[in-house]
Design an enzyme around this catalytic site. Structure first.
Site, PDB file in Angstrom:
ATOM      1  N   GLU A 118       3.957   1.688  -1.199  1.00 20.24           N
ATOM      2  CA  GLU A 118       4.541   1.996  -2.520  1.00 20.24           C
ATOM      3  C   GLU A 118       3.470   2.545  -3.459  1.00 20.24           C
ATOM      4  O   GLU A 118       3.698   3.477  -4.211  1.00 20.24           O
ATOM      5  CB  GLU A 118       5.115   0.719  -3.143  1.00 20.24           C
ATOM      6  N   LEU A 127     -36.690  -6.043 -17.641  1.00 20.54           N
ATOM      7  CA  LEU A 127     -36.951  -7.393 -18.132  1.00 20.54           C
ATOM      8  C   LEU A 127     -38.286  -7.883 -17.600  1.00 20.54           C
ATOM      9  O   LEU A 127     -38.693  -7.506 -16.504  1.00 20.54           O
ATOM     10  CB  LEU A 127     -35.870  -8.347 -17.616  1.00 20.54           C
ATOM     11  N   ASP A 140       0.847  -1.202   0.000  1.00 16.45           N
ATOM     12  CA  ASP A 140       0.000   0.000   0.000  1.00 16.45           C
ATOM     13  C   ASP A 140       0.876   1.243   0.000  1.00 16.45           C
ATOM     14  O   ASP A 140       0.570   2.247  -0.636  1.00 16.45           O
ATOM     15  CB  ASP A 140      -0.874   0.038   1.263  1.00 16.45           C
ATOM     16  N   ASP A 197       0.684   4.109  -2.726  1.00 12.07           N
ATOM     17  CA  ASP A 197       0.314   5.481  -2.368  1.00 12.07           C
ATOM     18  C   ASP A 197       1.375   6.474  -2.830  1.00 12.07           C
ATOM     19  O   ASP A 197       1.059   7.587  -3.260  1.00 12.07           O
ATOM     20  CB  ASP A 197       0.122   5.605  -0.855  1.00 12.07           C
ATOM     21  N   LYS A 255     -30.995 -15.181 -21.256  1.00 15.15           N
ATOM     22  CA  LYS A 255     -31.035 -14.402 -22.502  1.00 15.15           C
ATOM     23  C   LYS A 255     -30.783 -15.327 -23.680  1.00 15.15           C
ATOM     24  O   LYS A 255     -30.036 -16.311 -23.540  1.00 15.15           O
ATOM     25  CB  LYS A 255     -29.930 -13.341 -22.501  1.00 15.15           C
ATOM     26  N   CYS A 264     -37.849   2.437  28.249  1.00 14.21           N
ATOM     27  CA  CYS A 264     -37.441   2.537  29.643  1.00 14.21           C
ATOM     28  C   CYS A 264     -37.197   4.016  29.936  1.00 14.21           C
ATOM     29  O   CYS A 264     -36.384   4.651  29.268  1.00 14.21           O
ATOM     30  CB  CYS A 264     -36.158   1.732  29.874  1.00 14.21           C
ATOM     31  N   CYS A 308     -29.889   3.963  33.120  1.00 10.77           N
ATOM     32  CA  CYS A 308     -29.956   2.654  32.455  1.00 10.77           C
ATOM     33  C   CYS A 308     -28.761   2.570  31.494  1.00 10.77           C
ATOM     34  O   CYS A 308     -28.619   3.414  30.604  1.00 10.77           O
ATOM     35  CB  CYS A 308     -31.285   2.559  31.724  1.00 10.77           C
ATOM     36  N   LYS A 320     -36.974 -14.700 -10.589  1.00 11.61           N
ATOM     37  CA  LYS A 320     -36.637 -14.141  -9.274  1.00 11.61           C
ATOM     38  C   LYS A 320     -36.785 -15.213  -8.199  1.00 11.61           C
ATOM     39  O   LYS A 320     -37.746 -15.990  -8.222  1.00 11.61           O
ATOM     40  CB  LYS A 320     -37.560 -12.962  -8.961  1.00 11.61           C
TER      41      LYS A 320
HETATM   42  S1  IVH Z   1     -30.127  -7.576 -18.802  1.00 10.84           S
HETATM   43  C1  IVH Z   1     -32.585  -5.456 -22.035  1.00 10.84           C
HETATM   44  N1  IVH Z   1     -28.757  -8.869 -16.978  1.00 10.84           N
HETATM   45  O1  IVH Z   1     -32.459  -6.270 -13.693  1.00 10.84           O
HETATM   46  C2  IVH Z   1     -31.967  -6.261 -20.970  1.00 10.84           C
HETATM   47  N2  IVH Z   1     -30.236  -7.164 -16.268  1.00 10.84           N
HETATM   48  O2  IVH Z   1     -35.471  -5.674 -15.248  1.00 10.84           O
HETATM   49  C3  IVH Z   1     -31.150  -5.501 -20.057  1.00 10.84           C
HETATM   50  N3  IVH Z   1     -30.181  -6.762 -13.832  1.00 10.84           N
HETATM   51  O3  IVH Z   1     -32.898  -3.059 -13.967  1.00 10.84           O
HETATM   52  C4  IVH Z   1     -31.001  -6.095 -18.734  1.00 10.84           C
HETATM   53  N4  IVH Z   1     -28.667  -8.274 -13.359  1.00 10.84           N
HETATM   54  O4  IVH Z   1     -30.477  -3.541 -14.119  1.00 10.84           O
HETATM   55  C5  IVH Z   1     -29.669  -7.914 -17.221  1.00 10.84           C
HETATM   56  N5  IVH Z   1     -27.437 -10.032 -15.485  1.00 10.84           N
HETATM   57  C6  IVH Z   1     -28.332  -9.099 -15.730  1.00 10.84           C
HETATM   58  C7  IVH Z   1     -28.875  -8.317 -14.702  1.00 10.84           C
HETATM   59  C8  IVH Z   1     -29.843  -7.363 -15.000  1.00 10.84           C
HETATM   60  C9  IVH Z   1     -29.455  -7.333 -12.879  1.00 10.84           C
HETATM   61  C10 IVH Z   1     -31.190  -5.706 -13.605  1.00 10.84           C
HETATM   62  C11 IVH Z   1     -31.200  -4.606 -14.609  1.00 10.84           C
HETATM   63  C12 IVH Z   1     -32.632  -4.189 -14.758  1.00 10.84           C
HETATM   64  C13 IVH Z   1     -33.382  -5.341 -14.171  1.00 10.84           C
HETATM   65  C14 IVH Z   1     -34.159  -6.022 -15.267  1.00 10.84           C
END
Ligand code: IVH
Length: 712
Positions: A42, A90, A40, A44, A300, A436, A442, A324
């Site tokens: 060096e 998404l 650190d 800095d 994707k 209390c 206390c 989710k």
């Molecule tokens: S892809 C058009 N990949 O989730 C597609 N989004 O509703 C662009 N997010 O607010 C998003 N991890 O910020 C993608 N591996 C991931 C992601 C991701 C988190 C978030 C993104 C967006 C929400 C999607």
């Protein structure tokens, strides 16, 4: 370029280039490969050398210099920027069946075309877009409403995992999108510090990341230890003519990794629904071992030329979906309800449960919040509790497992007395919890008072942290805030932390016992080191300096119930000095703007306690400020009431309000017929504008204001 600086000699130019390359390299190895190539010290020294040269020859200071990581640029406002391509969200689901539907639909739409999927993590943070031109970061923008976001470039530059200059080959113009996350460890350390400073802790890492990106001073953001996880690369001017690797999402992220982006290694290419499901299954539990939060998985279509063919629904692409994670839930027997006393005297009931494995940690305790919450649950002896852990670290009690309730289970009566000092508890009207009332006797409350008194916004005695205050208490040196000013050097030097220094109920965080990663831990805070001569001098010096802290902050530091920073300021201004305030009746006190009856009674009661009067007397004798010192600069705004809204270029909101007061005006929060001006900055509230228009209140711009007060 600064016209008065001498042009940089070639030697300086060359050294800046060398230093930049070296520091970039060390940074890269440290943050991307976890490899520390220099000490650190060096590091800095190199950084300091670079910063010195840049200061000497401003023409050599580039926006991509690693010195920008330290921050220092101040954003009074964040410029609004329209995204070149909107930041979409998404489609998301909690159901595996819907993932199956998504997969089948995609396959059908692509009608025999060969393709694959990518599965990756859904980071739980704040989405941002980074624009790179010719390999240099030129702009960072938050998602905002998807069409328009805030320019947070200066803050983004301080995040070590955001490259300022790219390595190797890269497309000439593209946008890297990803999520800024707050890793758990750094988040907890920061929140701990905030509490010690008397600041409100953040509720979760996501809020903390978002708050950090909006900090006005980028040097503050630099301290926050944020991380950028890239998940998307796009080409606002089209993606024709790019190398073949850019034709898959996977290839784009691989390429990004070569350029120096932090791309998490957990992305997988999957060929069918079984592989997708296996990925989801794995991360549903493995997520608890990650050092940062995720709230799902993103799937994707891998081949980017197919994205156009699949198109969009109303607001999200058809080529991707988010799965989710559901909050994990278990049922476990309640063993006992215990009670904790916080720094403000509030009593919190805690459920002690049979230890149970939940989302990567063993859970034994969880908060029952307050008496109302317990009543709503109708919690009984021997009940089994339903405990959940969602995206957050802290387990939550969400209900009772009624199938397991015994017919004769007896209700649990809330404790009547303080578990620490035995004083009968009090419940303020309309409040959900008990407290209390033994403020001065206390232990957790006493330590809480002392911590509040020394906190940054109060007396700002930062050499006295909570452990040291506990040491002073244990040594019998300090029983109230006035005792601090009687401390002598010889009493301090050699003072040791108590051998028994268990965290007290006051000092103990809401320790939700956890073993394994990611959970709050109950490990006792490290014992404060013995006070050395230098430490003692620092404490005495800080105490001496605190005697200059203005009266309004002294008043705030006393910790009178309901009297926050603003209330203290208003009371101080109205009464002018401590004596007048101490002799005020409830009626007098209630005259003060924004001081309601409840606060007026609390202030009156506080000063009617002879012990408190004695403490104030001792503080006065010690030399603390007991009256308002006039900080007026002029009277040009005398008689004017000005409402401030929006953000300003030369002032923060607080600064402009102080400025109004220093010129004799009154800064008010709401527009009425009595308002002289609406001082409107960028992003002025639309409701305020409408009201001003309706009541005929004239608008004042920041420039107009500066003109009124005759400039800075
Ligand atoms: S892809 C058009 N990949 O989730 C597609 N989004 O509703 C662009 N997010 O607010 C998003 N991890 O910020 C993608 N591996 C991931 C992601 C991701 C988190 C978030 C993104 C967006 C929400 C999607």
């Amino acid at each position: 370029m600064d016209l008065f600086s001498t042009p940089a000699p070639d030697s300086a130019r060359q050294r800046v280039a060398e230093l930049t390359q070296l520091i970039d390299h060390y940074n890269y190895e440290y943050y991307m490969n976890d490899r520390s190539l220099v000490s650190d010290f060096e590091f800095d020294a190199l950084l300091r050398e670079l910063m010195d040269l840049e200061r000497q020859y401003p023409e050599l200071s580039l926006p991509t210099s690693p010195s920008r990581r330290v921050g220092g640029e101040v954003n009074k406002t964040f410029r609004q920027v329209t995204h070149r391509l909107p930041m979409l969200s998404l489609g998301n689901t909690y159901s595996i069946e819907e993932i199956e539907d998504f997969e089948a639909r995609t396959r059908k739409l692509l009608d025999g075309t060969p393709f694959t999927y990518t599965c990756e993590l859904k980071y739980d943070g704040v989405a941002i877009g980074l624009t790179y031109r010719r390999g240099e970061l030129v702009q960072a923008v938050t998602r905002g409403n998807g069409a328009v976001g805030d320019d947070i470039t200066a803050n983004a530059r301080t995040i070590p995992t955001i490259p300022l200059r790219l390595r190797g080959d890269f497309p000439a113009d593209f946008e890297a999108r990803g999520e800024v996350v707050y890793p758990f460890e750094a988040f907890e350390a920061m929140n701990h510090q905030r509490e010690a400073d008397g600041d409100e802790p953040f509720a979760n890492p996501r809020n903390a990341a978002s708050g950090s990106l909006k900090l006005q001073n980028s040097a503050e953001c630099a301290k926050r230890k944020l991380m950028f996880c890239m998940y998307f690369m796009m080409f606002p001017d089209g993606d024709t003519g790019l190398a073949p690797q850019y034709s898959t999402h996977y290839g784009r992220l691989e390429a990004a990794k070569q350029m120096g982006f932090k791309v998490q290694p957990y992305i997988r290419e999957c060929k069918d629904i079984d592989e997708i499901k296996a990925f989801i299954d794995h991360w549903d539990t493995a997520r608890w071992n990650l050092p940062f939060g995720i709230d799902g998985v993103v799937i994707k279509v891998n081949q980017t030329p197919l994205w156009d063919r699949l198109g969009m629904t109303a607001k999200s692409p058809r080529w991707a979906i988010a799965y989710k994670f559901k909050a994990e839930r278990v049922s476990t027997p309640l063993l006992e309800v215990t009670y904790q006393v916080g720094r403000t005297g509030v009593v919190t009931p805690v459920a002690n449960m049979q230890p149970v494995w939940l989302g990567g940690t063993t859970v034994k305790r969880a908060t029952l919040n307050n008496a109302d919450f317990m009543a709503k649950l109708d919690i009984r002896e021997g009940d089994h509790l339903l405990v959940e852990k969602g995206g957050e670290i802290i387990p939550k009690i969400v209900g009772i497992d009624l199938d397991q309730r015994k017919p004769d289970a007896r209700p649990i009566a809330y404790t009547q007395v303080c578990p620490v000092c035995g004083t009968p508890l009090v419940r303020a009207e309309g409040e959900a919890g008990y407290y209390c009332p033994n403020q001065d006797g206390c232990l957790p409350q006493l330590l809480g008072h002392l911590e509040h008194f020394v906190s940054r916004k109060a007396m700002d005695i930062d050499s006295l942290g909570s452990e040291r205050l506990r040491m002073l208490y244990d040594a019998g040196l300090v029983r109230n805030v006035a005792d601090l000013y009687d401390l002598r050097r010889e009493q301090l030097v050699g003072l040791e932390g108590s051998k028994l220094a268990e965290p007290t109920a006051a000092v103990a965080e809401f320790a939700l016992e956890a073993e394994g990663q990611g959970g709050g831990s109950t490990a006792a805070a490290p014992r404060a080191a013995t006070i050395q001569e230098k430490g003692a001098d620092n404490i005495l010096k800080a105490l001496e300096e605190s005697k200059q802290v203005p009266f309004e902050r002294v008043l705030y530091a006393l910790g009178i119930r309901y009297v926050g920073e603003v209330g203290a300021k208003k009371l101080a201004r109205y009464f002018g000095n401590m004596e007048a305030l101490m002799d005020a009746s409830v009626m007098d006190l209630a005259q003060v703007e924004d001081v309601g009856e409840v606060t007026a009674v609390a202030v009156f009661d506080f000063f009617n306690n002879p012990q408190h009067r004695q403490i104030v007397e001792r503080l006065k004798n010690a030399g603390l400020q007991m009256e308002v010192v006039d900080t007026r600069i002029s009277n040009v705004l005398e008689g004017m009431t000005i409402v401030v809204s929006g953000t300003f270029e030369h002032f923060s909101r607080d600064e402009i309000k102080t400025s109004i007061e220093q010129h004799g005006g009154k800064a008010s929060g709401s527009i009425s017929g009595k308002t002289t001006y609406l001082l409107a900055g960028a992003k002025v509230g639309p409701e305020k504008l409408k009201k001003a228009e309706k009541l005929g209140v004239p608008l004042l711009t920041e420039e107009g204001y500066l003109e009124l007060i005759g400039g800075f």
